[in-house]
Design a protein around this motif. Structure first.
Motif, PDB file in Angstrom:
ATOM      1  N   ARG A  33      43.312  37.017  34.342  1.00  0.00           N
ATOM      2  CA  ARG A  33      43.916  37.211  35.480  1.00  0.00           C
ATOM      3  C   ARG A  33      42.890  37.956  36.371  1.00  0.00           C
ATOM      4  NH1 ARG A  33      48.415  41.768  35.689  1.00  0.00           N
ATOM      5  NH2 ARG A  33      47.084  42.957  37.182  1.00  0.00           N
ATOM      6  N   ILE A  34      41.923  38.735  35.963  1.00  0.00           N
ATOM      7  CA  ILE A  34      40.966  39.396  36.822  1.00  0.00           C
ATOM      8  C   ILE A  34      39.950  38.432  37.114  1.00  0.00           C
ATOM      9  CG2 ILE A  34      38.995  41.047  36.610  1.00  0.00           C
ATOM     10  CD1 ILE A  34      40.750  42.674  34.532  1.00  0.00           C
ATOM     11  N   LEU A  35      39.636  37.384  36.470  1.00  0.00           N
ATOM     12  CA  LEU A  35      38.934  36.497  36.947  1.00  0.00           C
ATOM     13  C   LEU A  35      39.041  35.558  38.101  1.00  0.00           C
ATOM     14  CD1 LEU A  35      37.502  35.415  33.160  1.00  0.00           C
ATOM     15  CD2 LEU A  35      36.180  36.707  35.100  1.00  0.00           C
ATOM     16  N   LYS A  36      40.425  35.602  38.091  1.00  0.00           N
ATOM     17  CA  LYS A  36      40.967  34.597  39.230  1.00  0.00           C
ATOM     18  C   LYS A  36      41.246  35.478  40.608  1.00  0.00           C
ATOM     19  CE  LYS A  36      43.723  31.711  35.815  1.00  0.00           C
ATOM     20  NZ  LYS A  36      44.883  31.635  35.384  1.00  0.00           N
ATOM     21  N   ASN A  37      40.853  36.788  40.442  1.00  0.00           N
ATOM     22  CA  ASN A  37      40.917  37.685  41.456  1.00  0.00           C
ATOM     23  C   ASN A  37      39.615  37.743  42.296  1.00  0.00           C
ATOM     24  OD1 ASN A  37      41.458  39.719  43.527  1.00  0.00           O
ATOM     25  ND2 ASN A  37      42.938  40.430  42.419  1.00  0.00           N
ATOM     26  N   ASP A  38      39.266  36.601  43.249  1.00  0.00           N
ATOM     27  CA  ASP A  38      37.987  36.879  43.785  1.00  0.00           C
ATOM     28  C   ASP A  38      37.477  38.181  44.533  1.00  0.00           C
ATOM     29  OD1 ASP A  38      35.596  35.283  44.029  1.00  0.00           O
ATOM     30  OD2 ASP A  38      36.002  35.260  46.161  1.00  0.00           O
ATOM     31  N   ARG A  39      38.576  38.770  45.186  1.00  0.00           N
ATOM     32  CA  ARG A  39      38.370  40.046  45.942  1.00  0.00           C
ATOM     33  C   ARG A  39      37.877  41.216  45.006  1.00  0.00           C
ATOM     34  NH1 ARG A  39      41.157  44.471  46.443  1.00  0.00           N
ATOM     35  NH2 ARG A  39      43.080  43.555  45.444  1.00  0.00           N
ATOM     36  N   VAL A  40      38.586  41.327  43.882  1.00  0.00           N
ATOM     37  CA  VAL A  40      38.269  42.348  43.069  1.00  0.00           C
ATOM     38  C   VAL A  40      36.978  42.030  42.250  1.00  0.00           C
ATOM     39  CG1 VAL A  40      39.062  43.356  40.888  1.00  0.00           C
ATOM     40  CG2 VAL A  40      40.716  42.813  42.380  1.00  0.00           C
ATOM     41  N   LEU A  41      36.653  40.871  42.042  1.00  0.00           N
ATOM     42  CA  LEU A  41      35.164  40.629  41.266  1.00  0.00           C
ATOM     43  C   LEU A  41      34.398  40.659  42.464  1.00  0.00           C
ATOM     44  CD1 LEU A  41      33.433  39.144  39.178  1.00  0.00           C
ATOM     45  CD2 LEU A  41      34.294  36.772  40.143  1.00  0.00           C
ATOM     46  N   THR A  42      34.695  40.424  43.572  1.00  0.00           N
ATOM     47  CA  THR A  42      33.366  40.604  44.606  1.00  0.00           C
ATOM     48  C   THR A  42      33.126  42.127  44.922  1.00  0.00           C
ATOM     49  OG1 THR A  42      34.018  38.529  45.749  1.00  0.00           O
ATOM     50  CG2 THR A  42      32.801  40.224  46.996  1.00  0.00           C
ATOM     51  N   ASN A  43      34.182  43.066  44.826  1.00  0.00           N
ATOM     52  CA  ASN A  43      34.125  44.272  45.001  1.00  0.00           C
ATOM     53  C   ASN A  43      33.031  44.902  44.060  1.00  0.00           C
ATOM     54  OD1 ASN A  43      35.408  44.372  47.274  1.00  0.00           O
ATOM     55  ND2 ASN A  43      37.345  45.028  46.375  1.00  0.00           N
ATOM     56  N   TYR A  44      33.219  44.451  42.663  1.00  0.00           N
ATOM     57  CA  TYR A  44      32.521  45.202  41.588  1.00  0.00           C
ATOM     58  C   TYR A  44      31.114  44.366  41.688  1.00  0.00           C
ATOM     59  CZ  TYR A  44      35.831  48.121  39.775  1.00  0.00           C
ATOM     60  OH  TYR A  44      36.971  49.205  39.632  1.00  0.00           O
ATOM     61  N   ILE A  45      30.714  43.344  42.055  1.00  0.00           N
ATOM     62  CA  ILE A  45      29.542  42.722  42.303  1.00  0.00           C
ATOM     63  C   ILE A  45      28.939  43.351  43.430  1.00  0.00           C
ATOM     64  CG2 ILE A  45      28.211  40.712  43.090  1.00  0.00           C
ATOM     65  CD1 ILE A  45      30.210  38.952  41.598  1.00  0.00           C
ATOM     66  N   LYS A  46      29.511  43.757  44.636  1.00  0.00           N
ATOM     67  CA  LYS A  46      28.933  44.347  45.535  1.00  0.00           C
ATOM     68  C   LYS A  46      28.402  45.984  44.974  1.00  0.00           C
ATOM     69  CE  LYS A  46      30.730  42.403  49.676  1.00  0.00           C
ATOM     70  NZ  LYS A  46      31.868  42.336  50.561  1.00  0.00           N
ATOM     71  N   CYS A  47      29.376  46.625  44.172  1.00  0.00           N
ATOM     72  CA  CYS A  47      28.954  47.986  43.711  1.00  0.00           C
ATOM     73  C   CYS A  47      27.835  47.729  42.776  1.00  0.00           C
ATOM     74  CB  CYS A  47      30.547  48.452  42.857  1.00  0.00           C
ATOM     75  SG  CYS A  47      29.710  49.851  41.653  1.00  0.00           S
ATOM     76  N   LEU A  48      27.514  46.910  42.009  1.00  0.00           N
ATOM     77  CA  LEU A  48      26.713  46.615  40.943  1.00  0.00           C
ATOM     78  C   LEU A  48      25.224  46.307  41.692  1.00  0.00           C
ATOM     79  CD1 LEU A  48      28.198  44.720  37.948  1.00  0.00           C
ATOM     80  CD2 LEU A  48      27.434  47.102  38.245  1.00  0.00           C
ATOM     81  N   MET A  49      25.569  45.723  43.039  1.00  0.00           N
ATOM     82  CA  MET A  49      24.392  45.452  43.756  1.00  0.00           C
ATOM     83  C   MET A  49      23.945  46.393  44.702  1.00  0.00           C
ATOM     84  SD  MET A  49      23.287  42.556  42.438  1.00  0.00           S
ATOM     85  CE  MET A  49      21.785  42.399  43.809  1.00  0.00           C
ATOM     86  N   GLU A  50      24.672  47.470  44.740  1.00  0.00           N
ATOM     87  CA  GLU A  50      24.440  48.563  45.830  1.00  0.00           C
ATOM     88  C   GLU A  50      24.822  47.980  47.201  1.00  0.00           C
ATOM     89  OE1 GLU A  50      21.020  50.876  45.068  1.00  0.00           O
ATOM     90  OE2 GLU A  50      21.409  50.651  42.739  1.00  0.00           O
ATOM     91  N   GLU A  51      25.541  47.172  47.280  1.00  0.00           N
ATOM     92  CA  GLU A  51      26.051  46.686  48.671  1.00  0.00           C
ATOM     93  C   GLU A  51      27.359  47.171  49.302  1.00  0.00           C
ATOM     94  OE1 GLU A  51      25.794  42.479  47.946  1.00  0.00           O
ATOM     95  OE2 GLU A  51      23.808  42.389  47.959  1.00  0.00           O
ATOM     96  N   GLY A  52      27.965  47.856  48.422  1.00  0.00           N
ATOM     97  CA  GLY A  52      29.320  48.531  48.632  1.00  0.00           C
ATOM     98  C   GLY A  52      29.663  49.600  47.980  1.00  0.00           C
ATOM     99  N   PRO A  53      30.750  50.345  48.236  1.00  0.00           N
ATOM    100  CA  PRO A  53      31.257  51.302  47.395  1.00  0.00           C
ATOM    101  C   PRO A  53      31.571  51.104  46.006  1.00  0.00           C
ATOM    102  CG  PRO A  53      33.115  50.791  48.816  1.00  0.00           C
ATOM    103  CD  PRO A  53      31.972  49.841  49.074  1.00  0.00           C
ATOM    104  N   CYS A  54      31.530  52.182  45.076  1.00  0.00           N
ATOM    105  CA  CYS A  54      31.805  51.969  43.813  1.00  0.00           C
ATOM    106  C   CYS A  54      32.876  52.938  43.432  1.00  0.00           C
ATOM    107  CB  CYS A  54      30.768  52.300  42.943  1.00  0.00           C
ATOM    108  SG  CYS A  54      29.328  51.163  42.920  1.00  0.00           S
ATOM    109  N   THR A  55      33.503  52.681  42.587  1.00  0.00           N
ATOM    110  CA  THR A  55      34.737  53.541  41.797  1.00  0.00           C
ATOM    111  C   THR A  55      33.922  54.368  40.910  1.00  0.00           C
ATOM    112  OG1 THR A  55      35.199  52.172  39.961  1.00  0.00           O
ATOM    113  CG2 THR A  55      36.412  51.876  42.103  1.00  0.00           C
ATOM    114  N   ALA A  56      34.432  55.233  40.291  1.00  0.00           N
ATOM    115  CA  ALA A  56      33.980  56.042  39.174  1.00  0.00           C
ATOM    116  C   ALA A  56      33.494  55.244  37.995  1.00  0.00           C
ATOM    117  CB  ALA A  56      34.727  57.375  38.786  1.00  0.00           C
TER     118      ALA A  56
END
Length: 126
Positions: A33-56
């Motif tokens: 289900r998570i892999l099918k959610n492009d928005r969530v996946l993109t948010n975590y990629i941005k976090c890891l790439m330091e291109e967006g905010p991160c959760t704890a």
């Protein structure tokens, strides 16, 4: 949803806690289900790439990612290993540009990327 979403990357790189044991807190999350959610996946990629905010959880993942990559999931349980392989395959096949960006950042020498790609290739021929 954000705390559940972190499982996507936790399953690839697996949270490291305490004495180099991987946390199994998220083992039963529906990763498909998570892999099918492009928005969530993109948010975590941005976090890891330091291109967006991160959760704890995202910040913790960024800290532990190099060690988890280097270990080759040797401290993973069977569920974590299976899930990690599923997520890696998904990134390689469906998000190849993001896979390349993540591996360039967290594996600039390409040594871990090669290992994961060889493993996926082996499974394709089986």
């Amino acid at each position: 949803m954000k705390s559940v979403s972190v499982f996507l990357f936790a399953s690839i790189f697996v949270y490291v806690c305490g004495q180099n044991k991987y946390n199994n807190k998220y083992d039963n999350v529906d990763v498909d289900r998570i892999l099918k959610n492009d928005r969530v996946l993109t948010n975590y990629i941005k976090c890891l790439m330091e291109e967006g905010p991160c959760t704890a959880e995202g910040r913790e993942l960024k800290k532990t990612l190099p060690d988890a990559l280097a270990s080759g999931c040797t401290q993973c349980n069977v569920k974590q290993r299976d899930t990690a392989e599923k997520v890696i395959k998904h990134l390689m096949n469906k998000k190849s540009k993001d896979w390349e960006r993540l591996t360039k950042k967290y594996d600039p020498q390409g040594q871990y990327k090669k290992r994961y790609e060889e493993e996926v290739q082996k499974q394709r021929t089986i």
